[in-house]
Design a protein around this motif. Structure first.
Motif, PDB file in Angstrom:
ATOM      1  N   GLY A  13      32.137  33.511  36.488  1.00 56.69           N
ATOM      2  CA  GLY A  13      32.569  32.196  36.941  1.00 56.69           C
ATOM      3  C   GLY A  13      33.112  31.290  35.864  1.00 56.69           C
ATOM      4  O   GLY A  13      33.482  30.149  36.139  1.00 56.69           O
ATOM      5  N   ALA A  14      33.207  31.776  34.612  1.00 54.12           N
ATOM      6  CA  ALA A  14      33.740  30.950  33.525  1.00 54.12           C
ATOM      7  C   ALA A  14      35.240  30.755  33.690  1.00 54.12           C
ATOM      8  O   ALA A  14      35.928  31.616  34.255  1.00 54.12           O
ATOM      9  CB  ALA A  14      33.434  31.606  32.186  1.00 54.12           C
ATOM     10  N   PRO A  15      35.796  29.646  33.192  1.00 56.13           N
ATOM     11  CA  PRO A  15      37.249  29.427  33.297  1.00 56.13           C
ATOM     12  C   PRO A  15      38.035  30.518  32.585  1.00 56.13           C
ATOM     13  O   PRO A  15      37.630  31.019  31.539  1.00 56.13           O
ATOM     14  CB  PRO A  15      37.451  28.073  32.600  1.00 56.13           C
ATOM     15  CG  PRO A  15      36.117  27.407  32.652  1.00 56.13           C
ATOM     16  CD  PRO A  15      35.097  28.505  32.566  1.00 56.13           C
ATOM     17  N   CYS A  22      37.106  37.781  28.944  1.00 59.58           N
ATOM     18  CA  CYS A  22      36.498  36.500  29.306  1.00 59.58           C
ATOM     19  C   CYS A  22      35.684  36.008  28.117  1.00 59.58           C
ATOM     20  O   CYS A  22      34.988  36.782  27.464  1.00 59.58           O
ATOM     21  CB  CYS A  22      35.612  36.675  30.536  1.00 59.58           C
ATOM     22  SG  CYS A  22      34.541  35.259  30.915  1.00 59.58           S
ATOM     23  N   GLY A  23      35.733  34.724  27.841  1.00 61.04           N
ATOM     24  CA  GLY A  23      35.001  34.185  26.707  1.00 61.04           C
ATOM     25  C   GLY A  23      33.508  34.121  26.901  1.00 61.04           C
ATOM     26  O   GLY A  23      32.773  33.853  25.943  1.00 61.04           O
ATOM     27  N   SER A  24      33.022  34.396  28.128  1.00 65.16           N
ATOM     28  CA  SER A  24      31.591  34.251  28.400  1.00 65.16           C
ATOM     29  C   SER A  24      30.902  35.539  28.812  1.00 65.16           C
ATOM     30  O   SER A  24      29.672  35.582  28.868  1.00 65.16           O
ATOM     31  CB  SER A  24      31.384  33.208  29.505  1.00 65.16           C
ATOM     32  OG  SER A  24      31.910  31.959  29.126  1.00 65.16           O
ATOM     33  N   VAL A  29      40.492  40.464  31.708  1.00 65.15           N
ATOM     34  CA  VAL A  29      41.583  40.231  32.645  1.00 65.15           C
ATOM     35  C   VAL A  29      42.746  41.147  32.271  1.00 65.15           C
ATOM     36  O   VAL A  29      43.349  41.005  31.211  1.00 65.15           O
ATOM     37  CB  VAL A  29      42.047  38.771  32.604  1.00 65.15           C
ATOM     38  CG1 VAL A  29      43.166  38.549  33.630  1.00 65.15           C
ATOM     39  CG2 VAL A  29      40.887  37.829  32.869  1.00 65.15           C
ATOM     40  N   SER A  30      43.059  42.084  33.156  1.00 66.22           N
ATOM     41  CA  SER A  30      44.185  42.985  32.936  1.00 66.22           C
ATOM     42  C   SER A  30      45.322  42.599  33.868  1.00 66.22           C
ATOM     43  O   SER A  30      45.208  41.683  34.694  1.00 66.22           O
ATOM     44  CB  SER A  30      43.760  44.434  33.161  1.00 66.22           C
ATOM     45  OG  SER A  30      43.250  44.606  34.471  1.00 66.22           O
ATOM     46  N   GLU A  31      46.446  43.319  33.717  1.00 63.53           N
ATOM     47  CA  GLU A  31      47.598  43.013  34.554  1.00 63.53           C
ATOM     48  C   GLU A  31      48.373  44.292  34.829  1.00 63.53           C
ATOM     49  O   GLU A  31      48.269  45.276  34.115  1.00 63.53           O
ATOM     50  CB  GLU A  31      48.481  41.957  33.894  1.00 63.53           C
ATOM     51  CG  GLU A  31      48.998  42.312  32.507  1.00 63.53           C
ATOM     52  CD  GLU A  31      50.309  43.066  32.518  1.00 63.53           C
ATOM     53  OE1 GLU A  31      51.053  42.959  33.511  1.00 63.53           O
ATOM     54  OE2 GLU A  31      50.596  43.769  31.533  1.00 63.53           O
ATOM     55  N   ALA A  32      49.138  44.232  35.921  1.00 60.53           N
ATOM     56  CA  ALA A  32      50.052  45.314  36.278  1.00 60.53           C
ATOM     57  C   ALA A  32      51.371  44.669  36.652  1.00 60.53           C
ATOM     58  O   ALA A  32      51.437  43.913  37.632  1.00 60.53           O
ATOM     59  CB  ALA A  32      49.504  46.133  37.439  1.00 60.53           C
TER      60      ALA A  32
END
Length: 292
Positions: A13-15, A22-24, A29-32
């Motif tokens: 749930g961290a921004p 994620c910083g927490s 976060v990956s991408e396609a």
């Protein structure tokens, strides 16, 4: 980079502001093809889709959706859209250019240019990468991303208008999905929810007459107006109105055959609305979230 102030980690749930860790927590976060993949377990989603394809439901996940606008239900789809245009005009707050809108379960993205006429900023999500790859061709969307609606990766109180169109019937945990949608809707915002009216006897009869359509359907929920209204209240929504749209014979093959003609579709709409209003094929609910 991700659009600022929109996304949160689906794990903790961290921004989230960028691709990568994620910083927490340990989520990354990956991408396609520039599509953010904001789901906790992408592999589980892929397995679910592949299992459905092997069970003769591949069309639900792969068939292009552009064809629906020239197919047998094109006149019905235009009636739906005209109704939703009116709902947004009556219930959505603020000027169109100031609104932030979201299409949940956007599929191939065919609603995005139209939705952009009602909002200055449009986001769209689905969990099917095949459809997301098609949806990203529409420049009207600021961001198209992969998401699980039962664990939605955006912040609270974010969207002025949410279009949740014929998606909920595919979700086993529909109440959790609705609660997530309420969480991300702004107070005073508008949710437009469309679902089939398939628990009514007309359409249950259609499945009995042609059971092969049930076997190839990906629907796991079957609603009446009363049952979906109760579900939405349980999720905390305020019901503004419910609309029945679309009438035809309770036989899927015959229904598609006769409703391809506008005069017939219009006549069935007029007759059905007057004589058996509960037996419409589609339900649309205008739902709100009380201002805080």
């Amino acid at each position: 980079m991700l659009p600022a102030g929109i996304f949160r980690c689906p794990d903790c749930g961290a921004p989230l502001a960028a691709f990568g860790p994620c910083g927490s927590c340990g989520f990354s976060v990956s991408e396609a093809a520039r599509i953010p993949l904001l789901v906790r377990d992408r592999a589980a989603i892929d397995r679910t889709i592949e299992a459905a394809k092997l069970a003769d439901r591949a069309a639900w996940y792969e068939a292009p959706q552009d064809a629906q606008w020239t197919g047998p239900y094109r006149h019905h789809l235009r009636k739906r859209r005209a109704y939703v245009d009116g709902v947004i005009a009556r219930f959505a707050a603020g000027a169109p250019e100031q609104r932030r809108a979201l299409d949940i379960g956007c599929g191939d993205g065919t609603h995005l240019p139209w939705l952009h006429t009602h909002a200055g900023e449009v986001f769209a999500s689905d969990y099917n990468i095949t459809r997301l790859m098609r949806a990203r061709r529409f420049e009207e969307a600021r961001c198209v991303f992969m998401a699980d609606v039962t664990n939605y990766p955006t912040n609270d109180d974010l969207f002025d208008v949410i279009f949740f169109n014929h998606v909920l019937e595919h979700i086993a945990d529909d109440l959790t999905a609705l609660r997530e949608v309420r969480r991300i809707l702004k107070p005073g915002g508008l949710l437009i929810l469309g679902v089939p009216n398939e628990a009514e006897w007309f359409w249950q009869l259609a499945y009995r007459l042609e059971p092969r359509f049930r076997r190839t359907s990906d629907h796991v929920q079957f609603y009446t107006a009363e049952s979906i209204e109760a579900k939405c209240r349980d999720a905390g929504f305020m019901l503004r109105e419910t609309k029945h749209i679309g009438y035809g014979p309770p036989h899927w093959t015959l229904d598609a055959l006769v409703r391809r003609f506008k005069t017939v579709d219009d006549a069935l709409e007029a007759i059905g609305t007057r004589l058996f209003p509960r037996q419409a094929s589609s339900l649309y609910l205008a739902l709100g979230k009380e201002p805080s």
